[in-house]
Motif scaffolding. Sequence first.
Motif, PDB file in Angstrom:
ATOM      1  N   GLU A  35      12.978 -44.584  -3.905  1.00  0.00           N
ATOM      2  CA  GLU A  35      12.189 -43.480  -4.156  1.00  0.00           C
ATOM      3  C   GLU A  35      10.863 -43.825  -3.941  1.00  0.00           C
ATOM      4  O   GLU A  35      10.386 -44.690  -4.743  1.00  0.00           O
ATOM      5  N   ALA A  36      10.262 -42.886  -3.250  1.00  0.00           N
ATOM      6  CA  ALA A  36       8.673 -42.916  -3.006  1.00  0.00           C
ATOM      7  C   ALA A  36       8.038 -41.435  -3.397  1.00  0.00           C
ATOM      8  O   ALA A  36       8.491 -40.360  -2.556  1.00  0.00           O
ATOM      9  N   ILE A  37       6.972 -41.351  -4.042  1.00  0.00           N
ATOM     10  CA  ILE A  37       6.549 -40.072  -4.279  1.00  0.00           C
ATOM     11  C   ILE A  37       4.773 -40.310  -4.203  1.00  0.00           C
ATOM     12  O   ILE A  37       4.488 -41.336  -4.700  1.00  0.00           O
ATOM     13  N   TYR A  38       4.212 -39.653  -3.556  1.00  0.00           N
ATOM     14  CA  TYR A  38       2.816 -39.576  -3.604  1.00  0.00           C
ATOM     15  C   TYR A  38       2.153 -38.263  -3.797  1.00  0.00           C
ATOM     16  O   TYR A  38       2.596 -37.319  -2.851  1.00  0.00           O
ATOM     17  N   GLY A  39       1.214 -37.960  -4.427  1.00  0.00           N
ATOM     18  CA  GLY A  39       0.414 -36.831  -4.744  1.00  0.00           C
ATOM     19  C   GLY A  39      -1.102 -36.887  -4.635  1.00  0.00           C
ATOM     20  O   GLY A  39      -1.563 -37.831  -5.129  1.00  0.00           O
ATOM     21  N   ILE A  40      -1.658 -35.934  -3.946  1.00  0.00           N
ATOM     22  CA  ILE A  40      -3.186 -36.020  -4.061  1.00  0.00           C
ATOM     23  C   ILE A  40      -3.600 -34.466  -3.836  1.00  0.00           C
ATOM     24  O   ILE A  40      -3.233 -33.785  -2.823  1.00  0.00           O
ATOM     25  N   GLY A  41      -4.427 -34.079  -4.762  1.00  0.00           N
ATOM     26  CA  GLY A  41      -5.085 -32.701  -4.854  1.00  0.00           C
ATOM     27  C   GLY A  41      -3.741 -31.717  -4.845  1.00  0.00           C
ATOM     28  O   GLY A  41      -2.827 -31.926  -5.529  1.00  0.00           O
ATOM     29  N   GLY A  42      -3.861 -30.827  -4.132  1.00  0.00           N
ATOM     30  CA  GLY A  42      -2.654 -29.795  -3.897  1.00  0.00           C
ATOM     31  C   GLY A  42      -1.538 -30.349  -2.973  1.00  0.00           C
ATOM     32  O   GLY A  42      -0.430 -29.628  -2.878  1.00  0.00           O
ATOM     33  N   PHE A  43      -1.521 -31.707  -2.560  1.00  0.00           N
ATOM     34  CA  PHE A  43      -0.530 -31.884  -1.616  1.00  0.00           C
ATOM     35  C   PHE A  43       0.373 -33.154  -2.279  1.00  0.00           C
ATOM     36  O   PHE A  43      -0.078 -33.900  -3.150  1.00  0.00           O
ATOM     37  N   SER A  44       1.638 -33.111  -2.144  1.00  0.00           N
ATOM     38  CA  SER A  44       2.593 -33.987  -2.567  1.00  0.00           C
ATOM     39  C   SER A  44       3.610 -34.442  -1.493  1.00  0.00           C
ATOM     40  O   SER A  44       4.139 -33.501  -0.820  1.00  0.00           O
ATOM     41  N   ALA A  45       4.272 -35.788  -1.531  1.00  0.00           N
ATOM     42  CA  ALA A  45       5.229 -35.735  -0.534  1.00  0.00           C
ATOM     43  C   ALA A  45       6.276 -36.815  -1.246  1.00  0.00           C
ATOM     44  O   ALA A  45       5.945 -37.557  -1.985  1.00  0.00           O
TER      45      ALA A  45
END
Length: 542
Positions: A282-292
Motif C-alpha cells: 500500500e502506498a499513500i501520498y497527500g499534499i495540500g488538497g490532493f491525495s493518491a
Amino acid sequence: MVSSARNALLILTGLMFWTLSGAQTGKVVSKGLFGSDPGKFSASLESNSIAYIRDNGLGVTGPEDKFGSNNYLKMDYSRGHLSAGLQVEGYMPALYGFEIGQQADAKKFLLAAKYIRWTSEYFTFHVGDIYDQMGNGLIFRTYEDRNLGFNNSIEGFQAAVNIKDWFGIKGMYGRPRLYTSYAGSWVRGATATVSFNDIFGWDGILFNIEGNFLNRYESLDKDELHDFHALGLDNANLNSYSAALNFSWNGLSLKAEYAAKGKDLYSETATGAHIGAAIYAEAIYGIGGFSASAHFRILDHMGTMSSLYGKGTGNSLSYLPALTRQYHYMLANLNPYQVNGRGECAVQLDLFYTLRSRSDRNKYWIFRANASSAFTIDRKQSDNGERRLLWMDLNADAECHWNRQLRTTFLYSRQEWSPSHGYEEGTYASNIFVADAQYKFNKKYALRGELQYLYSKDYERDWVAALAEFTFAPQWSIYATEMYNLGETKKHYYTAGVSWSKGKTRVQLSYGRNRAGYLCSGGVCRYSPAYTGVNLLLTAAF
C-alpha cells in the motif's frame, strides 16, 4: 477444567461490576490499589427486530417463524489499571438469513464476550475474549460485524510487554468462537514489533517492522464423515507466518506485508489441501488538497478456517480485504465483489482532490477517481486453463458545496464481474449513474434526494432507484426509497421509515421489501434472502 475457568471468569467479572457500581453511586469502595477514583462505566444496547409479512407480489413467504430479533448488550468498566467487560446477545430467534440462526445448537441468549484486563506502562494481561489482528489480518484477525452476524473472537489469555515504545511483544492462547459455541480447535500466536523511529529518535518519521506467528491445532480424526487425509491434509498443526513494515514521512505512507501458511484447506468447499501465500502493498501520498493511493495484493489459498469441521462466514481466522470502493448507493452495491480465497491478484488506485473557492469559504469541490480490478492466478480455476477477470470497477464522482444550503454529487461507475468467479468465460457489465443532492432550508430542516440508473445488457438488465429524506433536526427524520427492475423481473423494492434520536439514543421504524443478494463488508459477505417486513431498530449508549 474449561468450564471451571469460565465460571471463575464470570464470577470475577460480576464482582468487578458490583464493586464498581458502588463507586458510581459515590461510595469509595477501596483505597490503595485503586485509590478513590470511582472509575468509568459505559454500556450500549442494540436491538434489531423484524416482523415478516407474506408478500405474494414478491413471491416470498418469509421464514416459518414470522418474527426475528437480534439483540446486543455491551458493558465495560475501567478503573485505574484494571478494566472489565461483557457482552450478552439474544436471538429470539435470529433474523432471517443470519447464519447464527441456522446452527444446530443455536441459543436464544448467550454470553458472547467477556474479559478482564490489567494494563500498566510496560505490561498488559488480558483474560477472556480477544479481539486483535496480526499485520493487515492476512493470517489472523478477530472482530465483530453485527450486520453480517459475524463474531470470531478468541476465548483465552493474552499478555503483552512494551519497552519504551521501541519494542513490543505479545502472545495469546485460546479457542475461537464459532457462532453460539466454540470451535474444536486451539489457537496460539505471537507478535513482535520494533519501532526504529523511537530507537533513533527520528522526528517526523514513522518506521516499524512486525513479525507474526500463528498456530492452529485441531484433530483430523474426530469423526468418520470427514476424511481430511484423502484431501492431502496430514498434519493437525497449521503454522502461519507474516512479516510487515510501516513507513510514513512528510505526507508519504508505505505499508507492505508478506504472509505464508502450511498445507491447509482454504474453505469448507476446498477439494484439496494447499500451501498458502499472500503479498500486500500500500502506498499513500497527500499534499495540500490532493491525495493518491495505490493498493496491491496477491492471495494464494490464504483463507483460514477457525475449524476444519465448521461452516459459514463466521468460520474464519483470517481477513482478506476486498480492494474495491465501498459505496453507500443502492445500485452501486447491487452486485458487490466477494474475495476469492482460492487465489486472486487485485489492485486499486484512488485519486482525491479538493478545490476551494478563494472568495467564498462555503463553496468548494471534491473530485474523486477510482479504479479496481481482480484476476484469477491459478489456471486450474478456469475451465480452459486461462487466467480470467473476476472484477473491475472504474468510477469517478464530483461533489460540489455551492453554498451553506446546497450540496450536489454526481457519480459514474462501470462495473464488470464474473458470475462464475472466473471459472467460465464471460462477464456481466453495468453502467451506474447517480445524482445526489441535499438542500438545507435552515438549521432545522433539510431535504436530501437521490436518483440512480443502472444500464446493463446482462443478468437482470436495467434498474432505476430513488431516495427522498427529510430531516427535522435534531431529532426526527423520514425517508422513502424505491428500487425497480426494468428488465427481467419487473419487481419493486421499496422502503419507508421514520427515525427519532435524542442524545445517544436512536429509534428507527421502517417497512419495505428486501431484495435477495449478498451483503458485504470489506469483502466478507453473507447471503440475505428476499423478504417483506416491518423493522424496528433501537440503539442506545449510556
